[in-house]
Design a protein around this motif. Sequence first.
Motif, short mmCIF file in Angstrom:
data_model
loop_
_atom_site.label_atom_id
_atom_site.label_comp_id
_atom_site.label_asym_id
_atom_site.label_seq_id
_atom_site.Cartn_x
_atom_site.Cartn_y
_atom_site.Cartn_z
N LEU A 139 -51.30 -58.64 -46.11
CA LEU A 139 -50.82 -57.49 -45.24
C LEU A 139 -49.48 -57.31 -45.54
N GLU A 140 -48.33 -58.20 -45.49
CA GLU A 140 -47.25 -57.74 -45.91
C GLU A 140 -46.90 -57.41 -47.20
N HIS A 144 -47.56 -53.71 -44.68
CA HIS A 144 -47.87 -53.52 -43.28
C HIS A 144 -46.76 -54.01 -42.52
N TYR A 154 -48.88 -55.69 -36.87
CA TYR A 154 -50.01 -56.76 -36.77
C TYR A 154 -49.56 -58.02 -36.38
N VAL A 167 -57.14 -60.24 -36.49
CA VAL A 167 -56.11 -59.43 -36.80
C VAL A 167 -55.82 -58.31 -35.54
N ASP A 169 -53.57 -55.04 -33.84
CA ASP A 169 -52.49 -54.16 -33.88
C ASP A 169 -52.79 -52.98 -32.68
N LEU A 175 -54.34 -50.63 -37.49
CA LEU A 175 -55.33 -51.53 -37.59
C LEU A 175 -56.35 -51.10 -38.69
N CYS A 178 -55.02 -51.96 -41.78
CA CYS A 178 -55.01 -53.39 -42.18
C CYS A 178 -56.28 -53.70 -42.68
N THR A 181 -56.62 -52.76 -46.33
CA THR A 181 -55.95 -53.67 -47.42
C THR A 181 -56.53 -54.94 -47.42
N LEU A 182 -57.18 -55.44 -46.40
CA LEU A 182 -57.77 -56.74 -46.54
C LEU A 182 -58.98 -56.71 -47.30
#
Length: 209
Positions: A139-140, A144, A154, A167, A169, A175, A178, A181-182
Motif C-alpha cells: 500500500l505504501e 496510499h 489506511y 485493512v 480506511d 478503501l 487499497c 492495489t492489493l
Amino acid sequence: MTRPPTAPQRRVIDAADPVSGRLRGTEAQLAALVRRGLAFRHPRPPHDHFLTPAGHRIRETAPEIPEPVVEAPATAGVFAARIGGEETTDRTGPARTREVHSAWQGLLELRRMTNRDSSVDRPCGWERTHLVQAAALALEAAGHQPAGRDAEGYRVRATPQPEAVAVRDPDGEALRACAGTLEQAGWQVSEHNEPRTGASYLLASPRRT
C-alpha cells in the motif's frame, strides 16, 4: 552435514537487508558466501550480492554459539512499512519515498528468487510470515496514505484468521483503491462490514496461484 558459517560470515548474513536479502561485506566475504551457496551475485549492474533461499534459512536460525552484541550505527535502521496509526513518523518526504521504493523492489526480487516459478506477481514465503508488514508495504509503495495522529488513512492489522489481514480506511473510495492495489500485488481481497458499526473493511490474503 553442512559446515555452519564462520562468525564473520554469520554477521554478514545477519546484517542483510530484512526484505531483499541484499548483503554488505568485503569482496572476500561475499565471494566465500557465494561459494557456499548462501549468496549470489546479481548479473545486472551494480552487481550487488543477495542471500539465496539457503542463506535466508541460515539467518532465520539462531547461531549455534552466541555472538557478542554489536550495536549498529545510529544511522542504520531496519526498514518498516507504515501500517497506519503510528505515534511518530520520523521519516517523510523524498527520503522516505526512496526508501519505500527500494524496499518494494527488494521484495519483488525476493519473490523472483524464492517463488518456484520465479513469479513476481504472487506473494512469497516471507510475506506469508510477515502479513501486516507485507500488505502495508504494498500500500505504501503504491502511494496510499497511512493513518497518522492528525490524518485519516489506511490501517493494516492482524486478524484471528490464518493468512489474513484487515485493512480499514474511513474513506470508502480510498478503501476501494487499497483493494485494487492489493489485488494487483497478488492478494485476494474481499470487503466486509463491521457487525456493530456497519463500517466497511477489507480482508486480504496472499494469493497462492
